[in-house]
Each structure stands twice: as C-alpha cells, then as structure tokens.
Design an enzyme around this catalytic site. Structure first.
Site, PDB file in Angstrom:
ATOM      1  N   ASP A  22       0.784  -1.250   0.000  1.00  0.00           N
ATOM      2  CA  ASP A  22       0.000   0.000   0.000  1.00  0.00           C
ATOM      3  C   ASP A  22       0.818   1.305   0.000  1.00  0.00           C
ATOM      4  O   ASP A  22       1.802   1.419   0.742  1.00  0.00           O
ATOM      5  CB  ASP A  22      -0.858   0.098   1.264  1.00  0.00           C
ATOM      6  CG  ASP A  22      -1.618  -1.152   1.589  1.00  0.00           C
ATOM      7  OD1 ASP A  22      -1.586  -2.101   0.806  1.00  0.00           O
ATOM      8  OD2 ASP A  22      -2.247  -1.175   2.659  1.00  0.00           O
ATOM      9  N   GLU A 203     -10.505  -2.352   4.212  1.00  0.00           N
ATOM     10  CA  GLU A 203      -9.188  -1.824   4.552  1.00  0.00           C
ATOM     11  C   GLU A 203      -9.009  -0.439   3.908  1.00  0.00           C
ATOM     12  O   GLU A 203      -9.729  -0.062   2.988  1.00  0.00           O
ATOM     13  CB  GLU A 203      -8.083  -2.764   4.036  1.00  0.00           C
ATOM     14  CG  GLU A 203      -8.176  -4.174   4.610  1.00  0.00           C
ATOM     15  CD  GLU A 203      -7.047  -5.107   4.163  1.00  0.00           C
ATOM     16  OE1 GLU A 203      -6.556  -5.862   4.998  1.00  0.00           O
ATOM     17  OE2 GLU A 203      -6.669  -5.086   2.972  1.00  0.00           O
TER      18      GLU A 203
HETATM   19  C1  FRU Z   1      -3.937  -3.608   2.730  1.00  0.00           C
HETATM   20  C2  FRU Z   1      -3.315  -4.033   4.050  1.00  0.00           C
HETATM   21  C3  FRU Z   1      -3.682  -3.060   5.143  1.00  0.00           C
HETATM   22  C4  FRU Z   1      -2.555  -3.212   6.103  1.00  0.00           C
HETATM   23  C5  FRU Z   1      -1.385  -3.447   5.183  1.00  0.00           C
HETATM   24  C6  FRU Z   1      -0.339  -4.353   5.757  1.00  0.00           C
HETATM   25  O1  FRU Z   1      -3.280  -4.096   1.609  1.00  0.00           O
HETATM   26  O2  FRU Z   1      -3.736  -5.350   4.360  1.00  0.00           O
HETATM   27  O3  FRU Z   1      -4.955  -3.289   5.728  1.00  0.00           O
HETATM   28  O4  FRU Z   1      -2.376  -2.083   6.901  1.00  0.00           O
HETATM   29  O5  FRU Z   1      -1.905  -4.016   4.009  1.00  0.00           O
HETATM   30  O6  FRU Z   1       0.792  -4.378   4.952  1.00  0.00           O
END
Ligand code: FRU
Length: 455
Positions: A22, A203
């Site tokens: 992300d 998310e």
């Molecule tokens: C989304 C996610 C988020 C988390 C991150 C962990 O892709 O699962 O919810 O903070 O990646 O790397």
C-alpha cells in the site's frame, strides 16, 4: 535490461530492491510530494512490514530514501496517513517549526501468552520528513481490537476546524470516524457500513470532497478497499458518494442490488488496491495513488529483488452521469518518457459495433494484451491470457470486464498507458478505469485496431 530491471516500470514507482504494498502517508509539503509505502526492507515478499519513503516534485520521478518508520521487535508498522501540523496542534514542533506527523497502525503480533492488537500510533518529523521519531505516548487510539487499521487523517474546516480520522474496523466491514483537536486525543463520532461489497475485509479507507464537474457543488467520496470480494476477483477498491459534516458520512445512494456491477468501483481491473489521496495537494487538486497488484498473487509476480509497483498518480473529480449518479472520473498524471507508451484512441461502440485493440510486442507469436469494446454488451474487456508470463500463479491469467459509462454514445475514448509491467486504461475521460499487470516477453509497444461487427 538486467534481470532485476526486467519489467521495472519507468514512471510507476517501485522500491529499488524490496517488496512494496500500500501507498501510505501521501502528503504534499513545501513543494514536495511524499510517498511512504508498506515495505519489507530486506525481502521480496511481505514481512517485517515498515514504512519506506520516496519523494518527488512531479509525481513521476521518485527518489527513494531510507526507511522512515522501521518495525521494532514487537511492532509492525501497517498502513496510515501523514499530515503537516501547521498549527502545531500536537505540540511536537518547536516554535517556528512544522512537524509532519504520520498516523499509522501499530501492530503487535499475537503470541502464545497474549493476543495481538492493532492500534493507531504517531511518528513525527521536524526536519521536513528526513528523519522520523515515534511519539512517546503511543498508541493514541487503542480500542482493544485485532482488526482496526489504516487510519486516514485530514484537517476538516477552517482555523476552527478539527482533525478527522477514518479507520477500518476490518472484519466488521465498517469505517469508523473519529475527531481530534490535536492528533493525540481522539473521540468516536460515527460509523459507516457494512454496505455494498462486503465479500472481504474492509481496509484503507479514505474520505475527501470533490467538485461536481461543471458546477460549484461538492460531494464527499468515501473510498473503501476490500480483500477479497473485489469486482474483478481478489482485492478491489469501491467508493461511496455522499455528504460529510465533519463527523458523519451520509451516502446519497445505497444500492439494493447485490450485483457487484451495480456498485461503484474505482477500478475494474485486478491490480488497483489500497488507493488513497494526498493531503494538501496544491490548488485543491485531489490526487490518488493505488497499489498496482492483487493479494491473490502479489507474492508470486516474476520480478526481483523489487516486487510490485504503484499506479500512476490520478487526479479525481466527479461527473453527474445520464442516470443521475455521481461517478468519480480519474485522469492520470502522464509521463513524457519514451519508455512509456501512451495511446489515445476513439473507437466505434454503437449497437452492432465491436472493436479489438491489441497491444503487442510487434513480433509474430509474441505476447499480446487484447482489449475489446463491445457496443452491444456496452463493455470493455481486457484479456491477458496470452500476455507473456502468466503461469506464476493460477489466478493470474484472466479476462476482466468493465462497463462502458452509461449513455448512448456511439463512440468510446480510450487512453492506454503501458509502462513495462503496468497497463492502465482510462475510458471516456477516466469515468471507468482498468489496471492490469502484464509480464510480456518483450515490451508491448505495438498497437493494432481491428474493427469488427458483433457476432
Ligand atoms: C492492505 C493491508 C492493510 C494493512 C497493510 C499491511 O493491503 O492489508 O490493511 O495495513 O496491508 O501491509
């Protein structure tokens, strides 16, 4: 190209030699765009997750810096956002300084003797983002949950305004809204969800105002990523249009249909996830970046030691479509780089019309990505089953379908951007987008347009 640079895009950000997921902490400050990102500092798959950091002045050429917020022995650093605390509300800056403050999810992994936890924590920089310090009073928001993450914080209102945090209650498929005068004390205000697509955890929420094109009206857009349950399978990014009064988000339309095609998606491909927007972009622009991959196969894509790219930055506004719905339109910040192919085409898409656009290596028998605009079905399909290396994961070889924007237009505009392994397709000024990864045996630099009648 060297093996390690094979398929490395030119204008889509990649980490030099590590894993990336992300985008985090997107912030424009003092003429510089900051892009933080989920990274494994020493690995090509997810792990030891920390915040990497890159900066740019044009959103196209990025300089990678040292890890901004490293994991510690008992804390992983999950996704979040960053703000410039120009009024020093948190008191972290000395007089005359501005602290940049990152709000991230501090993850304490579960152990045999105690459960895990996800809570919101701060780190700050008083040297313009070069070095970062954890806030001594962390965490600042802990509700005793193991599934509470990805805080997006922004300033709401004028000088008398307040900080707003939208944050995911992931397994409950809800976005919670908190407010704060100082980034440290947070008050619960409201919740939104579950709604629309709920086939996975929620998310990386984001919430921001957009102008409705051609009017002076503003609507708020709530972006919610979900995994799995996306429109194209695996991860996907949906959005809701509505109003926000600083405390509560109210959608203007909730679909009664369970059909995912009746919902609103920021992208119809398989490779656009966790998209969030910059705080404080100049001139009131709303600019986003997404992660150009899919949790279904992200760990297996055939690159290394770097793995995964970001999307191009996209500038957003809202259009009111003929069916009365507000839809997000997205335009890429376009590279002017000979290594990136940008194709603009208008194809016939009336009843009975069908056009194939084939992106290829130009060599007979070489890799191909086949786009089809079907005027009867009013769809765009993207077929990557013969796009090169598709065998690294069973879910990768696929055909995606996106709706054409509503209306009875008899032509469709396509803008196609090909940058090594990332292809982004913008339909009719970005009212529909589709992002697809490809790993062709040579760059996809040739375009063939094959008009044909519908069968
Ligand atoms: C989304 C996610 C988020 C988390 C991150 C962990 O892709 O699962 O919810 O903070 O990646 O790397």
């Amino acid at each position: 190209p060297t093996v390690s640079d094979r398929w490395r895009p030119a204008a889509h950000f990649t980490a030099r030699r590590s894993w990336l997921n992300d985008p985090n902490g997107l912030l424009h400050h003092d003429g510089v765009y900051h892009l933080f990102f989920q990274t494994n500092p020493d690995g090509s798959t997810w792990g030891d997750i920390s915040w990497g950091h890159a900066t740019s002045t044009d959103l196209l050429t990025w300089t990678e810096h040292d890890i901004a917020i490293p994991r510690t022995a008992d804390e992983l650093v999950f996704s979040g956002s960053a703000v410039a605390d120009v009024h020093n509300t948190a008191g972290l800056a000395a007089p005359g300084q501005t602290a940049l403050v990152a709000i991230y999810t501090a993850v304490r992994p579960a152990r045999a003797d105690r459960p895990g936890s996800q809570a919101q924590a701060l780190a700050y920089s008083v040297d313009g983002g070069r070095s970062w310090e954890r806030y001594a009073g962390n965490p600042v928001l802990d509700i005793g949950s193991e599934e509470f993450r990805d805080p997006k914080v922004f300033w709401y209102g004028g000088p008398d305004g307040h900080w707003v945090m939208v944050v995911a209650e992931a397994v409950d498929r809800r976005v919670a809204v908190y407010t704060s005068p100082n980034l440290i004390e947070w008050t619960f205000e409201s919740r939104f969800g579950p709604a629309h697509a709920v086939g996975g955890v929620w998310e990386c929420p984001d919430l921001f105002p957009l102008t409705v094109r051609g009017t002076d009206r503003t609507r708020w857009v709530l972006v919610v990523s979900l995994n799995p349950g996306g429109i194209a399978g695996g991860t996907g990014t949906q959005y809701f249009v509505g109003d926000f009064d600083g405390r509560t988000f109210t959608p203007e339309r909730l679909s009664l249909s369970q059909d995912p095609r009746d919902l609103d998606w920021l992208d119809h491909g398989r490779d656009y996830y966790a998209a969030v927007s910059f705080n404080d972009a100049p001139d009131g622009r709303r600019l986003t970046i997404g992660w150009a991959s899919n949790w279904d196969y992200a760990a297996h894509t055939p690159t290394g030691p770097w793995r995964s790219a970001m999307s191009l930055a996209r500038e957003l506004d809202l259009v009111r479509a003929v069916d009365g719905r507000h839809r997000v339109a997205q335009r890429p910040v376009l590279p002017d780089d000979p290594r990136v192919t940008v194709v603009d085409l208008t194809v016939a898409s009336g009843a009975g019309e069908r056009t194939e656009v084939v992106l290829s290596t130009g060599e007979p028998g070489g890799s191909e990505l086949v786009l089809t605009v079907d005027g009867d079905a009013r769809t765009l399909t993207c077929d990557r089953t013969r796009s090169g290396d598709v065998g690294f994961h069973p879910a990768f070889a696929s055909v995606e379908t996106a709706p054409l924007p509503p209306g009875d237009a008899t032509t469709t505009d396509l803008r196609i951007v090909v940058d090594a392994c990332v292809v982004e397709i913008y339909v009719d000024g970005g009212q529909v987008t589709l992002t697809a990864l490809v790993f062709p045996d040579a760059p996809l630099v040739a375009v063939r347009v094959l008009p044909s009648r519908a069968r």
